[in-house]
Design a protein around this motif. Structure first.
Motif, PDB file in Angstrom:
ATOM      1  N   SER A 170     -35.777 -35.133  76.940  1.00 25.65           N
ATOM      2  CA  SER A 170     -36.872 -34.884  76.010  1.00 25.65           C
ATOM      3  C   SER A 170     -37.765 -36.105  75.874  1.00 25.65           C
ATOM      4  O   SER A 170     -37.340 -37.231  76.160  1.00 25.65           O
ATOM      5  N   VAL A 171     -38.996 -35.834  75.450  1.00 21.11           N
ATOM      6  CA  VAL A 171     -39.970 -36.910  75.256  1.00 21.11           C
ATOM      7  C   VAL A 171     -40.662 -36.730  73.912  1.00 21.11           C
ATOM      8  O   VAL A 171     -40.662 -35.633  73.348  1.00 21.11           O
ATOM      9  N   MET A 172     -41.249 -37.819  73.443  1.00 25.99           N
ATOM     10  CA  MET A 172     -42.083 -37.782  72.247  1.00 25.99           C
ATOM     11  C   MET A 172     -43.469 -38.230  72.688  1.00 25.99           C
ATOM     12  O   MET A 172     -43.676 -39.401  73.030  1.00 25.99           O
ATOM     13  N   ALA A 173     -44.375 -37.262  72.731  1.00 27.90           N
ATOM     14  CA  ALA A 173     -45.722 -37.556  73.228  1.00 27.90           C
ATOM     15  C   ALA A 173     -46.611 -37.980  72.071  1.00 27.90           C
ATOM     16  O   ALA A 173     -46.506 -37.461  70.963  1.00 27.90           O
ATOM     17  N   THR A 174     -47.496 -38.902  72.367  1.00 26.42           N
ATOM     18  CA  THR A 174     -48.492 -39.306  71.376  1.00 26.42           C
ATOM     19  C   THR A 174     -49.593 -38.237  71.301  1.00 26.42           C
ATOM     20  O   THR A 174     -49.543 -37.237  72.025  1.00 26.42           O
ATOM     21  N   ASN A 175     -50.608 -38.450  70.463  1.00 24.96           N
ATOM     22  CA  ASN A 175     -51.707 -37.474  70.364  1.00 24.96           C
ATOM     23  C   ASN A 175     -52.353 -37.306  71.733  1.00 24.96           C
ATOM     24  O   ASN A 175     -52.667 -38.289  72.392  1.00 24.96           O
ATOM     25  N   ASP A 229     -48.941 -36.134  84.255  1.00 27.07           N
ATOM     26  CA  ASP A 229     -48.416 -37.032  85.274  1.00 27.07           C
ATOM     27  C   ASP A 229     -47.098 -37.671  84.809  1.00 27.07           C
ATOM     28  O   ASP A 229     -46.114 -37.736  85.574  1.00 27.07           O
ATOM     29  N   ALA A 230     -47.068 -38.089  83.536  1.00 26.02           N
ATOM     30  CA  ALA A 230     -45.848 -38.712  82.988  1.00 26.02           C
ATOM     31  C   ALA A 230     -44.710 -37.697  82.921  1.00 26.02           C
ATOM     32  O   ALA A 230     -43.549 -38.030  83.207  1.00 26.02           O
ATOM     33  N   LEU A 231     -45.012 -36.465  82.564  1.00 24.44           N
ATOM     34  CA  LEU A 231     -43.959 -35.448  82.434  1.00 24.44           C
ATOM     35  C   LEU A 231     -43.320 -35.172  83.796  1.00 24.44           C
ATOM     36  O   LEU A 231     -42.098 -35.050  83.916  1.00 24.44           O
ATOM     37  N   ILE A 232     -44.149 -35.113  84.828  1.00 27.43           N
ATOM     38  CA  ILE A 232     -43.620 -34.885  86.186  1.00 27.43           C
ATOM     39  C   ILE A 232     -42.767 -36.084  86.617  1.00 27.43           C
ATOM     40  O   ILE A 232     -41.669 -35.941  87.148  1.00 27.43           O
TER      41      ILE A 232
END
Ligand code: GDP
Length: 329
Positions: A170-175, A229-232
């Motif tokens: 899991s990730v915590m994405a910024t706005n 791009d970061a998610l991939i």
């Protein structure tokens, strides 16, 4: 971080990838990139599947049997919605997280990435916010419906990994912002709403631009293409129970962002700060040293992102203005 090195790299090329997303913005960037990489992408956007309906979600997973799943962007309506429809936001977002994660487990999906938001951090978290600040204090009340749902998604991934050995991260994405965002004047995030308002002010020769709050909050924004791009990158290269920050690590005040939007749109009137509207967290900027150490960094600057977003908005203004966007159903 204690990355499970036996499980990486998890290469996406040639895989069947399901993209669950309430909104269009990150989904479309991600889908384009995945298709370029040779993936078969199955669109589980809100027009194809009601992610809050458990039977539908289970049947969809059974039918498609994906190799990998991106569980993204839940129902979002900004600050106004979090104050006026918190029950609906929390209920739907919880259901989406629970349904997608359980369905992925049942369907023996090889890998899943759940995306929560940095609004999950405590309101008094030390800035920039590090991953170890999670759950060290109470949420900012304006963010609560989104924060609680994000937290449940992050915890579900950790617990399915712990109990069942699933490779769920899991990730915590910024706005996030970009083309195909929600440009609604009330329910959108600050960048799309202000692009819309500034554009209409310019077109109607209005001398004032209304901005909510004091202009002093500091925020971090990632352009949708960079986020995709970061998610991939993480799907392929990360396997651990720690939820990771995804952002740019750089903050700007709302007043500074307003100046950039004014420049890009070409609006030169005055700015009227409406302090009866909530500011939300005074500062929300994430520490991205962990994702950077893995080898990822953002490429698109805030100004470039605003230019690209405004360009898309201008080309699509007629259709945006002709729809009442609100919070999409
Ligand atoms: P969040 O506060 O990080 O959840 O994100 P938002 O995009 O909702 O708001 C960021 C900041 O921009 C807050 O301090 C808002 O008060 C401010 N803001 C200024 N004008 C607007 C606007 O028109 N819409 C929204 N949503 N926020 C605005």
């Amino acid at each position: 971080m204690d990355i499970d090195t036996k499980r990486i790299p998890f290469l996406l090329e040639g895989k069947k990838v399901l993209v669950c997303s309430f909104g269009d913005m990150v989904r479309s960037s991600l889908t384009a990139k995945l298709e370029e990489m040779g993936c078969t992408v199955i669109d589980a956007g809100r027009k194809n599947l009601d992610l809050a309906n458990q039977d539908d979600v289970f049947a969809f997973f059974k039918k498609h049997s994906p190799d990998a799943v991106f569980a993204l962007e839940t129902k979002f309506g900004g600050k106004y919605a979090s104050q006026t429809m918190p029950a609906e936001l929390l209920y739907r977002n919880l259901m989406m997280a629970g349904n997608v994660i359980e369905a992925a487990y049942n369907a023996e999906v090889q890998k899943l990435l759940f995306m929560g938001y940095t609004s999950v951090y405590p309101k008094d978290a030390e800035q920039p916010m590090r991953e170890d600040s999670l759950l060290t204090g109470p949420f900012e009340s304006v963010n609560e419906p989104y924060a609680v749902a994000s937290l449940c998604g992050l915890k579900l991934c950790q617990f399915y990994r712990k109990q069942f050995g699933c490779d769920f991260i899991s990730v915590m994405a910024t706005n996030v912002f970009g083309p195909q965002d929600n440009f609604d004047l009330t329910y959108g995030g600050v960048i799309p709403s202000l692009i819309h308002r500034a554009y209409e002010a310019k077109m109607t020769n209005k001398q004032e631009l209304e901005v909510w709050g004091s202009g002093t909050p500091r925020r971090e924004f990632i352009y949708a293409d960079d986020l995709a791009d970061a998610l991939i990158f993480l799907m392929e290269r990360y396997s651990d129970s720690l939820p990771l920050n995804v952002g740019t690590g750089e903050g700007a005040t709302i007043a500074e962002i307003v100046e950039k939007i004014k420049d890009v749109v070409g609006f030169d009137g005055t700015v009227n700060y409406d302090t009866s509207k909530p500011d939300g967290m005074p500062v929300k900027v994430s520490d991205i040293s962990k994702i950077k150490a893995l080898g990822w960094e953002p490429k698109i600057s805030l100004l470039e992102g605003i230019r690209k977003t405004y360009d898309w908005f201008g080309k699509n203004y007629e259709s945006i203005a002709s729809q009442t966007q609100g919070v999409p159903e």
